[in-house]
Design an enzyme around this catalytic site. Structure first.
Site, PDB file in Angstrom:
ATOM      1  N   LYS A 160      29.068  -7.640 -12.259  1.00 42.41           N
ATOM      2  CA  LYS A 160      28.223  -8.431 -13.151  1.00 42.41           C
ATOM      3  C   LYS A 160      27.536  -9.537 -12.344  1.00 42.41           C
ATOM      4  O   LYS A 160      28.175 -10.281 -11.595  1.00 42.41           O
ATOM      5  CB  LYS A 160      29.074  -9.047 -14.258  1.00 42.41           C
ATOM      6  N   LYS A 207     -10.462  -4.338  -7.362  1.00 40.44           N
ATOM      7  CA  LYS A 207      -9.510  -4.965  -6.442  1.00 40.44           C
ATOM      8  C   LYS A 207      -8.215  -4.139  -6.313  1.00 40.44           C
ATOM      9  O   LYS A 207      -7.244  -4.365  -7.019  1.00 40.44           O
ATOM     10  CB  LYS A 207      -9.129  -6.377  -6.891  1.00 40.44           C
ATOM     11  N   GLU A 235      -2.747   0.808  -2.488  1.00 40.97           N
ATOM     12  CA  GLU A 235      -3.515   1.533  -3.494  1.00 40.97           C
ATOM     13  C   GLU A 235      -4.814   2.072  -2.920  1.00 40.97           C
ATOM     14  O   GLU A 235      -5.244   3.177  -3.264  1.00 40.97           O
ATOM     15  CB  GLU A 235      -3.797   0.600  -4.680  1.00 40.97           C
ATOM     16  N   VAL A 282       5.167 -12.232  -7.745  1.00 42.68           N
ATOM     17  CA  VAL A 282       4.800 -11.740  -9.079  1.00 42.68           C
ATOM     18  C   VAL A 282       3.469 -12.359  -9.517  1.00 42.68           C
ATOM     19  O   VAL A 282       3.311 -13.583  -9.485  1.00 42.68           O
ATOM     20  CB  VAL A 282       5.896 -12.083 -10.104  1.00 42.68           C
ATOM     21  N   ASP A 298      -2.975 -10.493  -9.783  1.00 45.16           N
ATOM     22  CA  ASP A 298      -3.645 -10.880 -11.029  1.00 45.16           C
ATOM     23  C   ASP A 298      -4.282 -12.258 -10.898  1.00 45.16           C
ATOM     24  O   ASP A 298      -5.365 -12.507 -11.451  1.00 45.16           O
ATOM     25  CB  ASP A 298      -2.648 -10.882 -12.192  1.00 45.16           C
TER      26      ASP A 298
END
Length: 316
Positions: free
Chosen positions: A26, A183, A188, A250, A254
């Site tokens: 855990k 973009k 990619e 993260v 964007d």
């Protein structure tokens, strides 16, 4: 006019920290937070943070869809939620303090019916916008041509179309042509062209070939800590961001898209808008979890970035 973003696969982005991540045991976490996320939702948050006007259109459903709506309302971000039957996804990132590593868990997303995704397209029909940003992955059930159809609707309304996606959705929407800004990340981009681009010259030539094909006016390829390149009909410009201590990646891409689109909407030249995007993408890494960039950090890093740029090189 607002910058409109379309997010077919939004998310509730959870973030937390743990001392050590181990299998089976855990894992106790701290500093937990939740933010509205997914490509276009994040772009709209960045535009709002930088002082612009944004409208986020997205599909959302189930109990988690209601939570997403509430998270956006708490930020007073104008939104248009298209209801679906399945649940909105929840993604989670965990920062491991002992080794400085970040673990990101991102589900595929809900199963969307044809009537639902067509309703999402219809939400663009009465929108008055200078820029429409199509951003993020496609959830299950949504065809690869979805962004092509969305771009057609946005263009009929006179909007310039910005695209940030990957895979077949990127390939097919580029083949449609007439885009303002695309973009991809370097990974990619390499998948798009079907080969490894080992050298800067290889990357520059592949990018300028796509621009000169008429598929897109501005092609920005982001490369993490190595910076980014911008291809236009005039050549290729490369920028390397200032060195910073990275706390989370993260939302960096964007943030780049949101800032560059905002700057273009404000009338900035492509090279200046590109530098603003690089600054915002870098600024997002300064903040933990899913907090994205702050305007103060973007402005400071933009000033540093502009000190190190140079004129575009024509690889032809």
């Amino acid at each position: 006019m607002p910058i409109v973003t379309l997010t077919p696969n939004p998310a509730i982005d959870g973030a937390s920290e743990a001392e050590t991540v181990r299998p089976i045991r855990k894992i106790r976490t701290t500093n937990e937070r939740y933010d509205p996320g997914g490509g276009g939702v994040n772009v709209a948050r960045v535009v709002q943070e930088l002082g612009g006007e944004a409208l986020a259109i997205y599909m959302a459903g189930g109990a988690t869809g209601t939570v997403l709506d509430d998270l956006l309302d708490r930020r007073a971000l104008p939104r248009r939620s298209v209801p679906i039957a399945d649940h909105t996804r929840i993604s989670h990132s965990v920062f491991e303090r002992s080794r400085g590593l970040e673990y990101r868990f991102v589900p595929d997303g809900p199963l969307v019916t044809e009537s639902e995704w067509r309703s999402c397209l219809e939400a663009l029909g009465d929108i008055d916008a200078g820029y429409v940003v199509l951003s993020g992955s496609l959830p299950r059930g949504v065809p690869d041509e979805f962004y092509c159809l969305a771009a057609d609707r946005a263009a009929r309304g006179g909007a310039k179309v910005v695209l940030d996606t990957s895979g077949e959705a990127l390939r097919k929407t580029l083949a449609r042509g007439g885009l303002e800004l695309v973009k991809p990340s370097l990974g990619e981009f390499q998948k798009l062209v079907g080969r490894k681009l080992e050298s800067a010259a290889d990357q520059d030539n592949a990018a300028i070939d796509i621009v000169r094909s008429g598929a897109v006016r501005l092609l920005a390829v982001t490369m993490g800590g190595e910076g980014a390149l911008l291809a236009t009909n005039g050549g290729v410009l490369r920028l390397r961001p200032p060195h910073v201590v990275v706390r989370s990646t993260v939302g960096s891409g964007d943030s780049f898209v949101g800032a560059m689109t905002f700057a273009l909407d404000q009338g900035a030249a492509p090279e200046d808008a590109f530098a603003y995007g690089v600054a915002a993408g870098t600024a997002a890494t300064l903040r933990p979890g899913t907090q994205l960039c702050s305007k103060a950090d973007v402005e400071q890093l933009y000033a540093q970035t502009r000190q190190h740029d140079h004129a575009p090189d024509d690889p032809a």
